[in-house]
Design an enzyme around this catalytic site. Structure first.
Site, PDB file in Angstrom:
ATOM      1  N   ARG A 110      43.123  49.534  47.055  1.00 34.97           N
ATOM      2  CA  ARG A 110      43.226  48.553  45.962  1.00 34.97           C
ATOM      3  C   ARG A 110      44.479  47.707  46.210  1.00 34.97           C
ATOM      4  NH1 ARG A 110      40.551  48.204  41.807  1.00 34.97           N
ATOM      5  NH2 ARG A 110      40.025  50.416  41.663  1.00 34.97           N
ATOM      6  N   ARG A 119      34.421  47.151  53.193  1.00 35.10           N
ATOM      7  CA  ARG A 119      35.807  47.339  52.714  1.00 35.10           C
ATOM      8  C   ARG A 119      36.475  48.569  53.333  1.00 35.10           C
ATOM      9  NH1 ARG A 119      36.874  47.289  46.383  1.00 35.10           N
ATOM     10  NH2 ARG A 119      34.921  48.435  46.167  1.00 35.10           N
ATOM     11  N   HIS A 160      38.895  39.111  47.730  1.00 36.93           N
ATOM     12  CA  HIS A 160      39.245  39.638  46.400  1.00 36.93           C
ATOM     13  C   HIS A 160      40.769  39.788  46.259  1.00 36.93           C
ATOM     14  CE1 HIS A 160      39.243  42.425  42.999  1.00 36.93           C
ATOM     15  NE2 HIS A 160      37.960  42.466  42.933  1.00 36.93           N
ATOM     16  N   ASP A 216      37.811  39.339  32.864  1.00 33.01           N
ATOM     17  CA  ASP A 216      36.978  39.462  34.071  1.00 33.01           C
ATOM     18  C   ASP A 216      35.992  38.297  34.047  1.00 33.01           C
ATOM     19  OD1 ASP A 216      35.235  42.310  35.601  1.00 33.01           O
ATOM     20  OD2 ASP A 216      35.582  40.234  36.273  1.00 33.01           O
ATOM     21  N   GLU A 258      40.081  35.261  42.962  1.00 33.61           N
ATOM     22  CA  GLU A 258      39.256  35.550  44.133  1.00 33.61           C
ATOM     23  C   GLU A 258      38.494  34.320  44.621  1.00 33.61           C
ATOM     24  OE1 GLU A 258      36.944  39.023  42.945  1.00 33.61           O
ATOM     25  OE2 GLU A 258      38.594  39.489  41.569  1.00 33.61           O
TER      26      GLU A 258
HETATM   27  O1  TA6 Z   1      36.417  41.059  40.851  1.00 31.43           O
HETATM   28  C1  TA6 Z   1      36.500  41.713  39.608  1.00 31.43           C
HETATM   29  C2  TA6 Z   1      35.789  43.050  39.723  1.00 31.43           C
HETATM   30  O2  TA6 Z   1      34.436  42.884  40.032  1.00 31.43           O
HETATM   31  C3  TA6 Z   1      36.013  43.819  38.422  1.00 31.43           C
HETATM   32  O3  TA6 Z   1      34.841  43.854  37.659  1.00 31.43           O
HETATM   33  C4  TA6 Z   1      36.492  45.196  38.914  1.00 31.43           C
HETATM   34  O4  TA6 Z   1      35.400  46.045  39.158  1.00 31.43           O
HETATM   35  C5  TA6 Z   1      37.233  44.797  40.183  1.00 31.43           C
HETATM   36  O5  TA6 Z   1      36.374  43.835  40.783  1.00 31.43           O
HETATM   37  C6  TA6 Z   1      37.663  45.926  41.080  1.00 31.43           C
HETATM   38  O6  TA6 Z   1      36.575  46.477  41.713  1.00 31.43           O
HETATM   39  P1  TA6 Z   1      36.854  47.786  42.637  1.00 31.43           P
HETATM   40  O7  TA6 Z   1      35.518  48.182  43.120  1.00 31.43           O
HETATM   41  O8  TA6 Z   1      37.778  47.351  43.750  1.00 31.43           O
HETATM   42  O9  TA6 Z   1      37.539  48.795  41.736  1.00 31.43           O
END
Ligand code: TA6
Length: 312
Positions: free
Chosen positions: A84, A110, A179, A224, A283
């Protein structure tokens, strides 16, 4: 790798990459304290770190400035989980899989081990290109043949180019996102400009489109948002760190803005104490009605270019 042959240990991998793609003082390969092989890009203007796992940019530090990207205190490159923070590559789908709930969120790559395809160095810039090939029988989640590559170039700016090539014999649909997690001083003081005149899909109210609000995005709860048909550059204005982060882009009609706020960040469990206050995601994407369709033999690229400016 032949049957029975041991997987090369990280030290060997880093040494081989250093020999094949290293550029003195500009592109180096080593083992990160996070437990994986990374490429370090170094120029007089900025430095960046890119993990082979997920082709994930973990850090970008312009000369004389604070870190621009936020990274979870729990980030590890040697575990099965996605890191993350930094700039995760969501490909070949964004969010939940379109039809299979058992598939991983945000695509296939990823946590995959990408390969180094190229490195370059010129006055004031250093880059590395990573690539990953998908064969149709490798996964039920996405039965297509494709090659995805990410070129990361550090210099005055940080430029990422994500390219998808259809290497199969049938067209396929694609959604994708870079992202990006940005480091900020305090989410309560931040505002995002550039999206004032765009409607958005509120992911917290599925299916609901919220009309443009004419005001910058500010944060006082979980946020979001998916902006489609939104090609504009976006600015994060951060009074606490007295800087603006510009997110310019090309061939990316969608923008996602996300902050988990208190409860979701507690559920996620890897943002650290009050971590939600010091990060925001903006993003560069192509999702929803902006999804792409790529014919056999054709390629599609999407680019984001990050830069930091004094707050005015
Ligand atoms: O881009 C926003 C999002 O889709 C949120 O809804 C949240 O799920 C975030 O991505 C993080 O996703 P992840 O799978 O990395 O925890």
């Amino acid at each position: 790798m032949a049957m029975g042959e041991a997987a090369p240990v990280m030290e060997e991998v880093a040494a081989r990459l250093e020999q094949a793609f290293g550029r003195p003082d500009a592109v180096r390969f080593h083992i990160s304290p996070l437990g994986g092989v990374v490429a370090e890009l170094a120029t007089p203007q900025s430095r960046a770190t890119v993990a082979l796992k997920g082709a994930q940019v973990l850090s970008w530090r312009p000369q004389g400035r604070d870190e621009v990207l936020w990274l979870s205190p729990a980030a590890r490159l040697d575990g099965p989980k996605a890191v993350r923070g930094g700039i995760p590559v969501c490909w070949p789908w964004f969010g939940p899989h379109p039809s299979d709930a058992s598939a991983p969120a945000h695509g296939l790559v990823r946590t995959a081990p990408w390969q180094i395809a190229e490195s370059e160095h010129s006055a004031g810039s250093a880059s590395v290109t990573l690539a990953f090939n998908v064969e149709p029988d490798e996964t039920a989640f996405w039965p297509h043949a494709a090659r995805v590559s990410l070129r990361v170039e550090a210099g005055e700016d940080l430029r990422l180019t994500l390219t998808t090539e259809n290497t199969g014999d049938a067209p396929f649909g694609l959604t994708a996102a870079l992202h990006s997690y940005f480091a900020i001083g305090d989410i309560a003081a931040v505002e995002i400009t550039g999206l004032e005149h765009r409607d958005f899909i509120d992911q917290l109210q599925p299916g609901k489109t919220i009309p443009a609000g004419q005001r910058p995005v500010r944060f006082d709860r979980e946020t979001d948002r998916i902006y489609t048909s939104a090609p504009e550059d976006v600015l994060i204005r951060d009074p606490s760190l007295r800087r603006m982060i510009r997110i310019a882009k090309s061939n990316s009609p969608s923008t996602v803005v996300w902050n988990p706020w208190i409860e979701k960040s507690e559920r996620l469990g890897d943002l650290g104490e009050d971590g939600y206050r010091r990060m925001v995601c903006v993003e560069t994407a192509r999702i929803g009605c902006d999804a792409a369709r790529i014919a056999p033999g054709r390629s599609l690229s999407m680019e984001t270019c990050l830069s930091v400016e004094p707050l005015v």
